[in-house]
Write a protein that holds these residues in place. Sequence first.
Motif, PDB file in Angstrom:
ATOM      1  N   VAL A 177      27.992  11.226   6.782  1.00 44.60           N
ATOM      2  CA  VAL A 177      28.090  11.159   5.318  1.00 44.60           C
ATOM      3  C   VAL A 177      28.421  12.548   4.764  1.00 44.60           C
ATOM      4  O   VAL A 177      29.176  12.672   3.792  1.00 44.60           O
ATOM      5  CB  VAL A 177      26.780  10.609   4.700  1.00 44.60           C
ATOM      6  N   SER A 178      27.908  13.581   5.395  1.00 42.86           N
ATOM      7  CA  SER A 178      28.231  14.956   4.970  1.00 42.86           C
ATOM      8  C   SER A 178      29.718  15.228   5.147  1.00 42.86           C
ATOM      9  O   SER A 178      30.362  15.876   4.301  1.00 42.86           O
ATOM     10  CB  SER A 178      27.420  15.966   5.780  1.00 42.86           C
ATOM     11  N   MET A 179      30.310  14.757   6.272  1.00 43.49           N
ATOM     12  CA  MET A 179      31.748  14.924   6.508  1.00 43.49           C
ATOM     13  C   MET A 179      32.557  14.184   5.441  1.00 43.49           C
ATOM     14  O   MET A 179      33.564  14.693   4.931  1.00 43.49           O
ATOM     15  CB  MET A 179      32.099  14.415   7.909  1.00 43.49           C
ATOM     16  N   ILE A 180      32.110  12.977   5.111  1.00 45.57           N
ATOM     17  CA  ILE A 180      32.802  12.188   4.082  1.00 45.57           C
ATOM     18  C   ILE A 180      32.716  12.888   2.734  1.00 45.57           C
ATOM     19  O   ILE A 180      33.712  12.978   1.999  1.00 45.57           O
ATOM     20  CB  ILE A 180      32.189  10.769   4.013  1.00 45.57           C
ATOM     21  N   TYR A 181      31.537  13.413   2.425  1.00 45.45           N
ATOM     22  CA  TYR A 181      31.343  14.118   1.149  1.00 45.45           C
ATOM     23  C   TYR A 181      32.261  15.338   1.057  1.00 45.45           C
ATOM     24  O   TYR A 181      32.870  15.603   0.013  1.00 45.45           O
ATOM     25  CB  TYR A 181      29.878  14.539   1.023  1.00 45.45           C
ATOM     26  N   ALA A 182      32.378  16.085   2.169  1.00 45.70           N
ATOM     27  CA  ALA A 182      33.253  17.262   2.179  1.00 45.70           C
ATOM     28  C   ALA A 182      34.687  16.872   1.861  1.00 45.70           C
ATOM     29  O   ALA A 182      35.390  17.565   1.103  1.00 45.70           O
ATOM     30  CB  ALA A 182      33.171  17.952   3.537  1.00 45.70           C
ATOM     31  N   LYS A 183      35.125  15.760   2.429  1.00 45.42           N
ATOM     32  CA  LYS A 183      36.495  15.309   2.170  1.00 45.42           C
ATOM     33  C   LYS A 183      36.673  14.887   0.716  1.00 45.42           C
ATOM     34  O   LYS A 183      37.690  15.203   0.069  1.00 45.42           O
ATOM     35  CB  LYS A 183      36.829  14.141   3.110  1.00 45.42           C
ATOM     36  N   ILE A 184      35.675  14.179   0.166  1.00 43.19           N
ATOM     37  CA  ILE A 184      35.790  13.666  -1.204  1.00 43.19           C
ATOM     38  C   ILE A 184      35.851  14.805  -2.222  1.00 43.19           C
ATOM     39  O   ILE A 184      36.630  14.767  -3.179  1.00 43.19           O
ATOM     40  CB  ILE A 184      34.605  12.719  -1.516  1.00 43.19           C
ATOM     41  N   VAL A 185      35.022  15.843  -2.019  1.00 47.88           N
ATOM     42  CA  VAL A 185      34.991  16.942  -2.998  1.00 47.88           C
ATOM     43  C   VAL A 185      36.025  18.021  -2.693  1.00 47.88           C
ATOM     44  O   VAL A 185      36.169  18.992  -3.435  1.00 47.88           O
ATOM     45  CB  VAL A 185      33.582  17.574  -3.083  1.00 47.88           C
ATOM     46  N   GLY A 186      36.762  17.882  -1.548  1.00 52.57           N
ATOM     47  CA  GLY A 186      37.844  18.810  -1.241  1.00 52.57           C
ATOM     48  C   GLY A 186      37.401  20.069  -0.545  1.00 52.57           C
ATOM     49  O   GLY A 186      38.091  21.096  -0.614  1.00 52.57           O
ATOM     50  N   LEU A 187      36.249  20.029   0.153  1.00 51.99           N
ATOM     51  CA  LEU A 187      35.819  21.198   0.923  1.00 51.99           C
ATOM     52  C   LEU A 187      36.629  21.274   2.215  1.00 51.99           C
ATOM     53  O   LEU A 187      37.075  20.247   2.740  1.00 51.99           O
ATOM     54  CB  LEU A 187      34.329  21.092   1.255  1.00 51.99           C
ATOM     55  N   PRO A 188      36.843  22.460   2.774  1.00 49.35           N
ATOM     56  CA  PRO A 188      37.635  22.593   4.006  1.00 49.35           C
ATOM     57  C   PRO A 188      36.962  21.873   5.166  1.00 49.35           C
ATOM     58  O   PRO A 188      35.735  21.876   5.301  1.00 49.35           O
ATOM     59  CB  PRO A 188      37.684  24.108   4.231  1.00 49.35           C
ATOM     60  N   TYR A 189      37.781  21.259   6.014  1.00 46.94           N
ATOM     61  CA  TYR A 189      37.268  20.494   7.157  1.00 46.94           C
ATOM     62  C   TYR A 189      37.013  21.430   8.320  1.00 46.94           C
ATOM     63  O   TYR A 189      37.887  22.183   8.746  1.00 46.94           O
ATOM     64  CB  TYR A 189      38.295  19.426   7.551  1.00 46.94           C
ATOM     65  N   SER A 190      35.791  21.451   8.840  1.00 50.84           N
ATOM     66  CA  SER A 190      35.417  22.346   9.939  1.00 50.84           C
ATOM     67  C   SER A 190      35.885  21.785  11.271  1.00 50.84           C
ATOM     68  O   SER A 190      35.692  20.600  11.554  1.00 50.84           O
ATOM     69  CB  SER A 190      33.898  22.534   9.960  1.00 50.84           C
ATOM     70  N   GLU A 191      36.486  22.643  12.101  1.00 53.62           N
ATOM     71  CA  GLU A 191      36.961  22.181  13.404  1.00 53.62           C
ATOM     72  C   GLU A 191      35.807  21.916  14.358  1.00 53.62           C
ATOM     73  O   GLU A 191      35.990  21.319  15.416  1.00 53.62           O
ATOM     74  CB  GLU A 191      37.923  23.219  13.997  1.00 53.62           C
ATOM     75  N   GLU A 192      34.624  22.375  14.003  1.00 54.55           N
ATOM     76  CA  GLU A 192      33.458  22.131  14.853  1.00 54.55           C
ATOM     77  C   GLU A 192      32.961  20.691  14.700  1.00 54.55           C
ATOM     78  O   GLU A 192      32.188  20.210  15.510  1.00 54.55           O
ATOM     79  CB  GLU A 192      32.329  23.096  14.489  1.00 54.55           C
ATOM     80  N   GLN A 193      33.426  20.041  13.651  1.00 55.82           N
ATOM     81  CA  GLN A 193      32.982  18.672  13.438  1.00 55.82           C
ATOM     82  C   GLN A 193      33.664  17.728  14.434  1.00 55.82           C
ATOM     83  O   GLN A 193      34.624  18.093  15.110  1.00 55.82           O
ATOM     84  CB  GLN A 193      33.266  18.252  12.000  1.00 55.82           C
ATOM     85  N   LEU A 194      33.171  16.488  14.494  1.00 56.91           N
ATOM     86  CA  LEU A 194      33.641  15.519  15.487  1.00 56.91           C
ATOM     87  C   LEU A 194      35.120  15.208  15.333  1.00 56.91           C
ATOM     88  O   LEU A 194      35.644  15.067  14.229  1.00 56.91           O
ATOM     89  CB  LEU A 194      32.839  14.225  15.350  1.00 56.91           C
TER      90      LEU A 194
END
Length: 844
Positions: free
Chosen positions: A630-647
């Motif tokens: 849900v944190s990853m989804i939230y980052a995408k919705i608000v336009g935060l940069p996507y971390s390469e460490e994520q899945l």
Amino acid sequence: MDETFILNELKSLILSKTGIRTITPADCKRISIEISKTLNKNVSETTIKRLFGFAMVKHNFSKFTLTTLSEYVNDEYAENVDNQLNLSKQTSLRSWKEIHDKATKITDFTLKSIKNRSGMPYELTIGRKFAEHDFEDFFKNNYSFTCFISQPGYGRTILLSHLAEKFLNTNHPEYKDSTLLFISAYSFINKDHISLNFEDQLKLQLGIHPKDSLINYIKQNYNTTGGKFVIFLDGFSELIMKGDLKKELFENIINFICNIEDNECIKLVMSMRSTTWIKFYDRIRHSAFLKTKWFSGNYFNVNDVSNVPPLTEKEVDLILTKINKIDSNTINSKLKSQLKFPFHVQLYYQLKEEDPYFNYSTNITFYELTSRFIQDKIYRSNYYTEKILFLKKIIQLTNYGKNTTSVPKDDLINELSAFKNAYMELLTEGILMEEKSQQEFHPREYVRFIHPHIFEYFLFIELLEKYHLKVDISFFNYIQEEYKDSNSRFQLLQWTLRFIIRIGDFKSLTNIFDLGLNNYEKNYLILFIAENLEYRNKYSPETIKLLKEHKLHDSIIRELINFDFIDSSYKEAISVLIKVADTNENLLIYHSLLALFDILSLDNGPIKERIEILAQFKSSKWLIAPHDIVSMIYAKIVGLPYSEEQLTYNDIEALILMQDPNDVTPQQAISYLLIIILDQLFEEKTTTLNLIKSISSQHAKALSKRAPMSIFLMSIFTFISSQINPDKETDRLEQILISLANDKSRFKITKYTESIIKMVQAYQAKNRKEYTIAFHYCNDSLELFKRNHLNMICLSIYNLIIEIFTALKDPVKVNEYKYERLCFMEDNRISHHLFALPNETKRF
């Protein structure tokens, strides 16, 4: 001298003041002590027992006793008693002002008596607009009498009291010089049951000499001032009289109306129950003159024999605002509809006194109100054993509600002779009613329950006894099969669930899920169960322990993994179940389900709050921790940069292939849907298709049953395929989905899945260049998704509509929907970078 009226009023007011609803001999000592403490005067316990009929009355009550009792109730009442006791010594009042003042004093006392006896604080009650309009019409026109008629519980007395207050306090010029006398029917029966002439009784009340004519007094005043004389006559339902005495009272009233003749200066307003009015009307029905003098009101219903309509929505809002001291819009709309019956408002007030937060979405309030109504009107009343036996007989004669809901009166002959008093009270109290039917020119009387829900309650009680109080799967199946074509089926299921929860047999609750209910019924009943559990938990501390013992949450969660996001009961049920959750794992599942709603709404605030809640739970049983995804989804919705460490996609696919291939668990189902949504936000449609294929492959056996979960995944897969790969395989899947959606008897597809299938049809129609059909599907779906705040899907629909009108080369419509889409995003605070149109990409 007539003491009956005074004694009856005193008894009512004493009970009201002491808060005693049903008096017992033990209460008499308490009342005696209370009087001694309050007034420093002694009225013995034995005297109180004589007053309430628990001891033999060997002589009349002394003036000291009557005065002391009246002082205890109200100081002003004492003066009224003295006046009543000394009435025979009064001389005729010589001026109209004296008569007017006397009438006003009696009216004030009657109003105070009503306020003291009100089932809820009088200041929380309201006047009825329809009654004001009816009275105004009656007052202005050439009618002599009217009557407010209804079944018990419609608040006729309170209605009259507010009408009287408005009459007394208004600046209305037509009422200014008129006089109101508000009295009870008690006034017309004395201790020897010898009723006086109606006019003579009025003169006695007003202190006019017996030889003088009241009508002449009224005429003289009318000729001088134009003021009319209005009589409010209430309290017929409180009279306990033999039939011949009641007839005599009716005859006296009718004679008085005849004596009025065409004088428009005298107006009589009565209040009667429907059963009483029928008897009264039978005595005037053959008189053309009397019928022309009767104002029936603007809302007279011949079938119900009533002219008092239920409370309007505005009236309910006003009462609720007074009771709750908050905006009535915060009260559930379903609850409001249940409170249009005024007696239920009184019961609702009692519930609110016990539980200030009593505000439920389902019919739980309705069932609590119905149960209390029955307790009050039957189980705590006289002849309650006989009443129950009589009602049981009616249920049996209807073949347990399968044939009809009414019974020929002839079939009840034995019960009528054995339970005559009980039957009369059931009619009087508005539980039963008699109605006539013309069959082959032969009139026949029938008996039925007035309110269907009272019938359903006693039907349920009979079925329960038939099964020896054992509520198992056979009991549920009996209701489901025997009443499948009856409106009673769903009500009986709810009575059953309420009963099970009240006795704490939670294991039996799961039987409801084996009945083949449709999704709407299932979601509603889950919410009904949840709200009943929440209500029970407030007064029964062992509720959570029983829930854990019977693993009820596990059974409910299995039913919730159908993702029915369009049904409001679905979301409400989850919110309530959180309040009675028995483990942290169940709490995590419920909050994760609500996270899906938050995400589909694209509302940043609730998503952020949900992330904070999810962070509090351990998630070892999950494919991916809900907090992380849900944190990853939230980052995408608000336009935060996507971390390469994520899945990455490969990580997720590997995790899917590691899952247990047996039945899809709730944790797996929620994780899969979160992953699909995340992928959709990155608009990697091909990747999403591959993920769904991996899920289907890993759980091939479980998903081959075409259960709601498998059909849901198929619809999502086809929905995405129709956007990027509209080939023959997509056409085949579309046809399969349509056939599944149409075969509702075999496949329990949720409304949300149906809506996704409709979107598949929209995309497929667009791919076939059937643009009108495609737009029609889009239009229908858009309103549905908007209404349920599923904004993510709304954006997809807007994009499709814009594609349709672009293909049609209609720039006006293209721009119109681009603007509507932009406004929609701004209204819902959605970031413009999400689901951007092709020609908008460069701007962001």
